[in-house]
Enzyme design. Structure first.
Site, PDB file in Angstrom:
ATOM      1  N   LYS A 115      -2.614  -3.252   2.767  1.00 13.60           N
ATOM      2  CA  LYS A 115      -1.695  -3.730   1.734  1.00 13.60           C
ATOM      3  C   LYS A 115      -0.266  -3.635   2.250  1.00 13.60           C
ATOM      4  CE  LYS A 115      -2.757  -0.975  -1.650  1.00 13.60           C
ATOM      5  NZ  LYS A 115      -3.541  -0.042  -0.826  1.00 13.60           N
ATOM      6  N   GLY A 154      -5.328   7.111  -6.070  1.00 12.56           N
ATOM      7  CA  GLY A 154      -4.791   6.855  -7.395  1.00 12.56           C
ATOM      8  C   GLY A 154      -5.053   5.446  -7.872  1.00 12.56           C
ATOM      9  N   HIS A 175       2.271   1.620  -8.080  1.00  8.59           N
ATOM     10  CA  HIS A 175       2.668   3.025  -7.968  1.00  8.59           C
ATOM     11  C   HIS A 175       3.633   3.390  -9.079  1.00  8.59           C
ATOM     12  CE1 HIS A 175       1.852   1.479  -3.842  1.00  8.59           C
ATOM     13  NE2 HIS A 175       1.019   2.502  -3.878  1.00  8.59           N
TER      14      HIS A 175
END
Length: 602
Positions: free
Chosen positions: A113, A64, A226
């Site tokens: 990350k 994404g 996100h």
């Protein structure tokens, strides 16, 4: 109210695997492991695990965020990227498969990350790989500067600055450094980078409804990649204000997230979050650079602008600042085959702007003085009379032209032509060298190009410039009637060439083409030049009026229904016929008056 998000996908459950398939079809230097759907790993096609004689650089995370991370697989960057489901950390088995596929005797570095799921899954995969005999090091990247210094163990989130760490580590590995040194360079780079984002919308996950957390006219500062809430929701501000706030937050001495002080050399990355046009990203970059230089006293060594780490279809951008010494710059400038790393960004920066080239000075044009002559020649008098009559006819036709154009176009034909005509009338009094026909036509084109916008302005400028080029080639101050006819034909040819219109397309050419043909036929038949000019003006008017019977094939009229088009003539053709006929009649009347005055003189 939330609404179902629109996506150009198939089954929402297959978006990641189908993305990978499309990626490797697009870039032959990539492959993927045949383990769908559990194992989703993209890797360099030229690297085979046991034979790899360089440190492997592996990263990944939830999908994404494309092009991150798979789009940065290539020599000089990532050796492999491990893809989780959308916004979900990849499984341990998938990460371990990636390690096994690309890691040779030199070992591998995992760049992770700072999210709990990524740290746990990559950490467990690293431990299992070590138990199998692989040399593995890990670097955690947390470059978020939006939130106050975190308490507890969560730490700062990993954002777009991770991409710069990928590049530094990949270049170090490509240079043949051992694992410990590659890991140290990556760790050092991660300590020099800070990022903050701002969004105008939240993102829509495949197959889910679009959240409506942000209201109209609002933006969110510091939200995560996100879609998780950020530091604050505020009214939308001009981008220069937003950029200023973000830079101050990243460089804040209170948080001291990045060791950057006045005089430091830095790298700037402006990163689109998925639905931000390139235009807006470039505007943000253009505002960020001078602010960094002037307000913060920093030397901006490199600027990377584009979409590097997105959040599906989120509208917004993040800004990343990295402190850059010469070794960092060397790694960033090193060659890579990763398809989404920007090419052409290095330290060889020419001046951002250079002067606009000026046209040749009057002295370079055979000492032609571009001003109104003190005394006009016979041709100069006729040229002035013709130009004044033609321009005045257009001025008087402003309202009818607008009325016609409101039915078949955008309603501004008359206003546009009026601007050009009034400019010609004003400039003729001061600048037009009326005794030189070619230069006068050229100056008319300059007057038109200065004030007339849209297609009409371009067409009339082409008309004038093409006629000028023809007349100038003849190098004669006095132009014959045959040369005027040929200049008109050259102008029509140029407009047709660049605009694509021909006779019957319902344009101004439907007035000028009959005029040109009639003029040449009359001259060949032996008519005097004035009579030929007047007869050709009648042909122009008849041609313009005939456009009522034509189906539009060019311009905005081509999108209008035939019934509406048939109710009015083409405004452009009517304007051309009006000025052409006015010029012809004015020349005839002037010459007749001169003859009458001469015959009545004692």
């Amino acid at each position: 109210m939330a609404s179902c998000g629109k996506k150009l996908i198939n089954d929402p459950n297959d978006v990641v695997t189908e993305f990978i398939e499309g990626l490797v079809e697009s870039y032959p230097g990539m492959q993927y492991l045949d383990g769908f759907p559990e194992v989703k790993v993209v890797l360099r096609a030229d690297v085979a695990g046991a034979k790899n004689d360089k440190v492997a650089i592996i990263s990944g995370g939830g999908s994404g965020h494309e092009p991150a991370h798979a789009g940065f697989v290539g020599e000089g960057m990532l050796t492999a990227a491990v893809c989780g489901d959308v916004f979900a950390s990849p499984q341990v088995d998938s990460i371990l498969a990636g390690i096994r596929a690309v890691t040779g005797p030199m070992g591998c570095l995992l760049i992770v990350k700072n999210y709990t799921g990524d740290r746990l899954n990559f950490g467990l995969a690293a431990e299992q790989a070590k138990s199998e005999g692989y040399k593995v090091e890990s670097v955690i990247v947390g470059d978020d500067c939006a939130l106050p210094p975190p308490r507890g163990i969560a730490g700062r989130r990993g954002l777009a600055g991770t991409i710069l760490v990928h590049k530094v580590a990949g270049a170090a590995a490509a240079a043949g450094l051992p694992l410990e040194d590659v890991a140290e360079e990556a760790r050092h780079a991660s300590e020099l980078v800070g990022t903050m984002g701002v969004a105008l919308s939240v993102c829509t996950l495949p197959g889910q409804v679009t959240p409506d957390r942000l209201g109209l006219g609002k933006m969110e500062l510091g939200l995560g990649i996100h879609g998780e809430p950020g530091a604050a929701v505020a009214d939308i501000q001009p981008v220069a204000v937003v950029v200023s706030h973000v830079l101050k937050q990243i460089l804040s001495p209170e948080t001291n997230y990045v060791p950057i002080t006045r005089g430091s050399r830095v790298v700037l990355m402006v990163n689109g979050l998925g639905a931000t046009p390139a235009m807006e990203l470039m505007i943000a970059a253009g505002k960020a650079v001078p602010q960094l230089q002037l307000e913060h006293g920093l030397a901006v060594e490199r600027v990377y602008t584009g979409s590097f780490m997105t959040s599906l279809d989120m509208a917004g951008f993040s800004i990343t600042i990295m402190k850059a010494d010469q070794s960092i710059l060397q790694r960033l400038d090193a060659a890579t085959t990763a398809p989404y790393w920007p090419v052409g960004v290095d330290g060889n920066r020419p001046p951002a702007k250079i002067p606009v080239p000026l046209p040749q000075s009057p002295s370079a044009r055979n000492d032609v003085s571009l001003c109104r002559p003190v005394q006009l020649s016979k041709q100069g008098i006729l040229l002035e009379v013709a130009i004044e009559a033609a321009a005045t006819a257009v001025v008087n036709l402003k309202d009818p032209l607008n009325e016609w154009d409101s039915k078949v176009g955008d309603g501004d034909c008359g206003s546009t032509m009026y601007r050009g005509a009034t400019a010609i009338l004003e400039d003729m009094k001061k600048y037009y060298p009326l005794n030189d026909a070619a230069e006068t036509v050229n100056e008319m084109g300059s007057s038109i190009s200065r004030v007339m916008g849209g297609t009409s302005g371009i067409i009339y400028t082409i008309l004038c410039k093409a006629a000028y080029a023809y007349l100038k080639a003849k190098a004669q101050p006095d132009v014959t009637s045959h040369q005027w006819a040929e200049a008109l034909e050259a102008s029509i040819t140029a407009v047709s060439k660049y605009g694509g219109a021909i006779a019957g397309f319902r344009t101004l050419l439907d007035a000028l083409i009959p005029a040109s043909q009639a003029l040449q036929q009359s001259l060949k038949a032996g008519e005097d030049s004035v009579t030929a000019f007047v007869l050709s003006s009648e042909a122009a008017l008849a041609g313009a009026e005939s456009t009522k019977l034509m189906q539009a094939q060019a311009g905005r009229s081509s999108y209008v229904s035939p019934e509406i088009v048939a109710s009015v003539p083409d405004p452009g053709a009517m304007a051309a016929a009006a000025w052409y006929r006015a010029a012809a009649l004015a020349v005839r009347n002037t010459l007749e008056s001169s003859l009458s005055a001469a015959s009545s003189a004692p």
